[in-house]
Motif scaffolding. Structure first.
Motif, PDB file in Angstrom:
ATOM      1  N   VAL A  93       0.857  -1.175   0.000  1.00 14.90           N
ATOM      2  CA  VAL A  93       0.000   0.000   0.000  1.00 14.90           C
ATOM      3  C   VAL A  93       0.899   1.233   0.000  1.00 14.90           C
ATOM      4  CG1 VAL A  93      -0.270  -0.125   2.528  1.00 14.90           C
ATOM      5  CG2 VAL A  93      -1.834   1.277   1.185  1.00 14.90           C
ATOM      6  N   PHE A  94       0.713   2.087  -0.986  1.00 14.13           N
ATOM      7  CA  PHE A  94       1.533   3.285  -1.173  1.00 14.13           C
ATOM      8  C   PHE A  94       0.824   4.451  -0.490  1.00 14.13           C
ATOM      9  CE2 PHE A  94       2.663   0.253  -4.326  1.00 14.13           C
ATOM     10  CZ  PHE A  94       4.015   0.429  -4.574  1.00 14.13           C
ATOM     11  N   ILE A  95       1.533   5.132   0.405  1.00 16.17           N
ATOM     12  CA  ILE A  95       0.918   6.160   1.232  1.00 16.17           C
ATOM     13  C   ILE A  95       1.692   7.471   1.151  1.00 16.17           C
ATOM     14  CG2 ILE A  95       0.015   4.435   2.848  1.00 16.17           C
ATOM     15  CD1 ILE A  95       2.263   5.324   4.783  1.00 16.17           C
ATOM     16  N   ALA A 142      -4.636   4.903   9.840  1.00 13.67           N
ATOM     17  CA  ALA A 142      -4.542   4.148   8.585  1.00 13.67           C
ATOM     18  C   ALA A 142      -3.240   3.352   8.548  1.00 13.67           C
ATOM     19  CB  ALA A 142      -4.616   5.102   7.394  1.00 13.67           C
ATOM     20  N   ILE A 143      -2.165   3.951   9.043  1.00 13.41           N
ATOM     21  CA  ILE A 143      -0.891   3.238   9.155  1.00 13.41           C
ATOM     22  C   ILE A 143      -1.068   1.988  10.010  1.00 13.41           C
ATOM     23  CG2 ILE A 143       1.465   3.358  10.079  1.00 13.41           C
ATOM     24  CD1 ILE A 143       1.462   6.339   9.389  1.00 13.41           C
ATOM     25  N   ASN A 144      -1.730   2.148  11.142  1.00 10.62           N
ATOM     26  CA  ASN A 144      -1.937   1.022  12.054  1.00 10.62           C
ATOM     27  C   ASN A 144      -2.799  -0.062  11.425  1.00 10.62           C
ATOM     28  OD1 ASN A 144      -0.502   2.494  13.937  1.00 10.62           O
ATOM     29  ND2 ASN A 144      -2.323   3.321  14.934  1.00 10.62           N
ATOM     30  N   ILE A 145      -3.849   0.345  10.721  1.00 11.92           N
ATOM     31  CA  ILE A 145      -4.754  -0.634  10.113  1.00 11.92           C
ATOM     32  C   ILE A 145      -4.041  -1.425   9.018  1.00 11.92           C
ATOM     33  CG2 ILE A 145      -6.800  -0.874   8.638  1.00 11.92           C
ATOM     34  CD1 ILE A 145      -8.004   1.499  10.237  1.00 11.92           C
ATOM     35  N   ARG A 159      -0.708  -1.657   8.206  1.00 13.79           N
ATOM     36  CA  ARG A 159       0.542  -2.331   8.577  1.00 13.79           C
ATOM     37  C   ARG A 159       0.349  -3.342   9.706  1.00 13.79           C
ATOM     38  NH1 ARG A 159       4.710   1.579  11.179  1.00 13.79           N
ATOM     39  NH2 ARG A 159       3.181   1.360  12.849  1.00 13.79           N
ATOM     40  N   ASP A 160      -0.255  -2.901  10.811  1.00  7.89           N
ATOM     41  CA  ASP A 160      -0.310  -3.740  12.001  1.00  7.89           C
ATOM     42  C   ASP A 160      -1.461  -4.741  11.963  1.00  7.89           C
ATOM     43  OD1 ASP A 160       1.783  -2.139  12.810  1.00  7.89           O
ATOM     44  OD2 ASP A 160       0.534  -0.819  14.024  1.00  7.89           O
ATOM     45  N   ASP A 161      -2.635  -4.307  11.509  1.00 11.24           N
ATOM     46  CA  ASP A 161      -3.791  -5.206  11.499  1.00 11.24           C
ATOM     47  C   ASP A 161      -3.793  -6.137  10.292  1.00 11.24           C
ATOM     48  OD1 ASP A 161      -4.493  -3.771  13.722  1.00 11.24           O
ATOM     49  OD2 ASP A 161      -6.205  -2.746  12.803  1.00 11.24           O
ATOM     50  N   LEU A 162      -3.502  -5.590   9.118  1.00 11.37           N
ATOM     51  CA  LEU A 162      -3.618  -6.374   7.890  1.00 11.37           C
ATOM     52  C   LEU A 162      -2.289  -6.926   7.391  1.00 11.37           C
ATOM     53  CD1 LEU A 162      -6.166  -4.110   5.953  1.00 11.37           C
ATOM     54  CD2 LEU A 162      -6.628  -6.038   7.478  1.00 11.37           C
ATOM     55  N   GLY A 163      -1.181  -6.482   7.982  1.00 15.65           N
ATOM     56  CA  GLY A 163       0.123  -7.011   7.584  1.00 15.65           C
ATOM     57  C   GLY A 163       0.570  -6.581   6.200  1.00 15.65           C
ATOM     58  N   MET A 164       0.057  -5.454   5.716  1.00 17.35           N
ATOM     59  CA  MET A 164       0.467  -4.954   4.403  1.00 17.35           C
ATOM     60  C   MET A 164       1.781  -4.188   4.521  1.00 17.35           C
ATOM     61  SD  MET A 164      -3.234  -3.764   2.838  1.00 17.35           S
ATOM     62  CE  MET A 164      -2.622  -3.578   1.158  1.00 17.35           C
ATOM     63  N   SER A 181       5.826  12.992  13.994  1.00 18.15           N
ATOM     64  CA  SER A 181       6.385  11.657  13.743  1.00 18.15           C
ATOM     65  C   SER A 181       5.338  10.554  13.748  1.00 18.15           C
ATOM     66  CB  SER A 181       7.471  11.344  14.777  1.00 18.15           C
ATOM     67  OG  SER A 181       6.951  11.424  16.090  1.00 18.15           O
ATOM     68  N   ILE A 182       4.192  10.770  14.431  1.00 13.19           N
ATOM     69  CA  ILE A 182       3.190   9.692  14.478  1.00 13.19           C
ATOM     70  C   ILE A 182       2.470   9.541  13.143  1.00 13.19           C
ATOM     71  CG2 ILE A 182       2.844  10.119  16.938  1.00 13.19           C
ATOM     72  CD1 ILE A 182       0.015  11.099  16.192  1.00 13.19           C
ATOM     73  N   PHE A 183       2.625  10.514  12.258  1.00 13.46           N
ATOM     74  CA  PHE A 183       1.974  10.455  10.955  1.00 13.46           C
ATOM     75  C   PHE A 183       2.860   9.822   9.891  1.00 13.46           C
ATOM     76  CE2 PHE A 183       0.185  14.016  13.337  1.00 13.46           C
ATOM     77  CZ  PHE A 183      -1.164  13.708  13.293  1.00 13.46           C
ATOM     78  N   SER A 184       3.992   9.324  10.309  1.00  9.90           N
ATOM     79  CA  SER A 184       4.930   8.689   9.383  1.00  9.90           C
ATOM     80  C   SER A 184       5.251   7.280   9.882  1.00  9.90           C
ATOM     81  CB  SER A 184       6.225   9.503   9.295  1.00  9.90           C
ATOM     82  OG  SER A 184       7.226   8.804   8.585  1.00  9.90           O
ATOM     83  N   PRO A 185       5.183   6.262   9.025  1.00 15.13           N
ATOM     84  CA  PRO A 185       5.445   4.892   9.468  1.00 15.13           C
ATOM     85  C   PRO A 185       6.889   4.668   9.905  1.00 15.13           C
ATOM     86  CG  PRO A 185       5.235   4.960   7.085  1.00 15.13           C
ATOM     87  CD  PRO A 185       4.818   6.303   7.600  1.00 15.13           C
ATOM     88  N   ASP A 186       7.823   5.474   9.386  1.00 13.14           N
ATOM     89  CA  ASP A 186       9.220   5.346   9.787  1.00 13.14           C
ATOM     90  C   ASP A 186       9.670   6.542  10.626  1.00 13.14           C
ATOM     91  OD1 ASP A 186       9.058   7.111   7.734  1.00 13.14           O
ATOM     92  OD2 ASP A 186      10.419   6.057   6.392  1.00 13.14           O
ATOM     93  N   GLU A 187       8.679   7.211  11.254  1.00 14.43           N
ATOM     94  CA  GLU A 187       8.935   8.293  12.203  1.00 14.43           C
ATOM     95  C   GLU A 187       9.770   9.433  11.607  1.00 14.43           C
ATOM     96  OE1 GLU A 187      10.416   6.728  15.870  1.00 14.43           O
ATOM     97  OE2 GLU A 187       8.498   5.844  16.408  1.00 14.43           O
ATOM     98  N   GLN A 188       9.463   9.771  10.366  1.00 18.34           N
ATOM     99  CA  GLN A 188       9.997  11.008   9.814  1.00 18.34           C
ATOM    100  C   GLN A 188       9.166  12.163  10.383  1.00 18.34           C
ATOM    101  OE1 GLN A 188      10.330  10.876   5.511  1.00 18.34           O
ATOM    102  NE2 GLN A 188      10.997   8.746   5.536  1.00 18.34           N
ATOM    103  N   CYS A 189       9.321  13.337   9.844  1.00 18.61           N
ATOM    104  CA  CYS A 189       8.557  14.524  10.273  1.00 18.61           C
ATOM    105  C   CYS A 189       8.777  14.834  11.755  1.00 18.61           C
ATOM    106  CB  CYS A 189       7.059  14.331  10.015  1.00 18.61           C
ATOM    107  SG  CYS A 189       6.627  13.857   8.329  1.00 18.61           S
ATOM    108  N   LYS A 190       9.977  14.549  12.261  1.00 20.36           N
ATOM    109  CA  LYS A 190      10.250  14.796  13.674  1.00 20.36           C
ATOM    110  C   LYS A 190      10.318  16.285  14.013  1.00 20.36           C
ATOM    111  CE  LYS A 190      12.581  10.416  14.619  1.00 20.36           C
ATOM    112  NZ  LYS A 190      13.823   9.752  15.076  1.00 20.36           N
TER     113      LYS A 190
END
Length: 500
Positions: free
Chosen positions: A187-189, A197-200, A202-207, A455-464
């Protein structure tokens, strides 16, 4: 006090009977009556009614309940923000909460009361279809009323056949993700996007999440095109009738969370071309799309006070010769009404609509949230939802403009921020080496305010070095004062020799 096993068992049975009856739906006096329908006859009903209204637990019974962890009135958080501790300090200016405030929720409650009375009075004297397993697409009155409502608000035709009721945007994302994709799919974000959406995905659906660069106008479509080309050979997804897309592109095109930006017309057209070219599904999170602050100047035909951006779904034109249906719109009443109703809707192309409607989940439940959608249909038909939306736009427009004006005056020039024309959120970018985490500590301890870390809006914690402010939960006067305090905190932080 001596309690035998036999007396304990009998006592617990009595306690469970009373507490189970008392814990059911209550009338305004606090007495429970819902369980009376299950009594065998009128005498049993009367006996239960008397028992429930007059029974008081003895001290012995209370002691036994508490010793077994069965407190008569269990204390739970009253809402989500209390549960996560977001309101533990009531002195903070709550720029971190992206939800409606109490006055707006109270008005929504009044609307639901009026609509419920009207609809349930009808249901109780008719076939009570709203109380039955529903139509898999949702309450039929809702679908028709919602299509008419959206057609007016968008200024563009919405077909009720494209709609399908959900229990909110998050449930919509999870359902469409689980039905059309499987673990390991891509999934491209956007590089900064809605954290749930990141949590759903990545974490819930394993995408697998793939960040797409953004600029001040949103997602970079050329970069997306290149990334899709790069990742297609890496996909193990097997195309089928039930899973016709090898990957998804998720974005918030209108008044984006967290930045507040809008994807322009040319980028929307470009995105449609890219999606068709690569055979991917665009999941368009449109929960803020109706919260436009742009005032209509001469829309005589529609008589609309505010003009909304054209929704991404409409750019995927059904009349195009290469149309196949590559956009799934996910929407919700959480931002335009109240999150507690847990009601939303899809706008879907036919091939995706059929997959969702025919799924075991949808067929087994006979639609998602039929009851609430029926009540909302009545509220729409009474004109209450449109009136409430108009009032929210006026209110939020004033709040957002006050925030922008204050930041414009008070912030140092090296600090950048967006100027949203709709939605809830404004995005602030500090100089690159600054940490919004460190700034937040200072703000909470010395300036009595809170915001969301970038940082919470980035899956790799960018935007610090970024932070998000939301205007929906805070009154206008507090927004102005809070923005001044935030500006002072940022100035102090930038002048500090410990800046990192």
């Amino acid at each position: 006090m001596c309690v035998t096993p036999q007396s304990l068992e009998g006592l617990c049975l009595r306690i469970r009977l009373v507490t189970s009856v008392c814990s059911l739906t209550h009338d305004g006096t606090g007495h429970a009556h819902s369980n009376l329908a299950y009594a065998d006859n009128r005498r049993e009903k009367d006996r239960l009614r008397i028992a429930v209204s007059s029974y008081t637990l003895t001290q012995q019974e209370t002691d036994i309940m508490e010793s077994n962890g069965e407190k008569h009135e269990q204390e739970y958080p009253v809402h989500y923000y209390e549960e996560i501790g977001a309101l533990k300090n009531h002195k903070l200016t709550t720029f971190h909460i992206g939800a409606a405030g109490i006055p707006e929720l109270q008005k929504a409650a009044e609307i639901m009361k009026i609509a419920s009375q009207k609809r349930l009075t009808y249901e109780s004297t008719s076939c009570a279809n709203l109380m039955q397993y529903g139509f898999t697409m949702g309450d039929s009155d809702f679908l028709k009323s919602m299509a008419e409502f959206l057609t007016v608000e968008y200024g563009d035709d919405v077909d009720s056949d494209d709609l399908l009721v959900t229990a909110g945007a998050s449930q919509g994302l999870s359902t469409i993700g689980s039905l059309l994709f499987h673990k390991g799919d891509f999934v491209f974000i956007e590089s900064a996007t809605f954290f749930s959406a990141i949590n759903i995905f990545r974490d819930d659906l394993g995408m697998k999440l793939v960040n797409v660069p953004m600029d001040e106008d949103g997602m970079d479509m050329d970069a997306l095109d290149e990334l899709l080309t790069l990742y297609r050979p890496r996909s193990s997804h097997e195309i089928s009738d039930k899973q016709p897309f090898w990957a998804a592109v998720y974005l918030v095109p209108c008044f984006q969370n967290p930045t507040g930006t809008v994807l322009g017309a040319e980028r929307c057209k470009h995105l449609i071309r890219v999606a068709r070219k690569h055979g991917v599904l665009i999941i368009s999170d449109d929960v803020y799309g109706l919260l436009s602050y742009t005032v209509s100047k001469n829309d005589v035909n529609r008589s609309r006070e505010f003009i909304c951006p054209k929704r991404l779904f409409a750019y995927d034109d059904k009349s195009d010769p290469d149309y196949r249906g590559n956009v799934a719109s996910v929407n919700s009443f959480s931002k335009i009404f109240a999150p507690g109703v847990r009601l939303g809707w899809y706008e879907l192309p036919k091939r995706v609509h059929n997959i969702v409607r025919d799924s075991g989940l949808c067929q087994s439940s006979a639609g998602f949230n039929t009851f609430t959608s029926g009540i909302m249909a009545t509220a729409i038909n009474l004109g209450l939802v449109a009136e409430n939306l108009r009032d929210l736009r006026r209110l939020y427009k004033k709040r957002m403009q006050s925030l922008i004006d204050t930041l414009q005056r008070e912030l140092p020039p090296e600090v950048l921020f967006t100027r949203p024309k709709g939605g809830y959120h404004l995005w602030i970018v500090l100089p690159e080496k600054c940490s919004s985490m460190e700034l937040l500590k200072i703000c909470e301890e010395k300036f009595s305010l809170a915001f969301q870390l970038g940082s919470i809006f980035s899956p790799d914690e960018q935007c610090k070095n970024c932070l998000r402010l939301s205007i929906s939960f805070v009154e206008e006067a507090e927004i102005v004062d809070g923005a001044r305090r935030l500006s002072k905190a940022i100035k102090s932080f930038l002048d500090s020799p410990t800046e990192e």
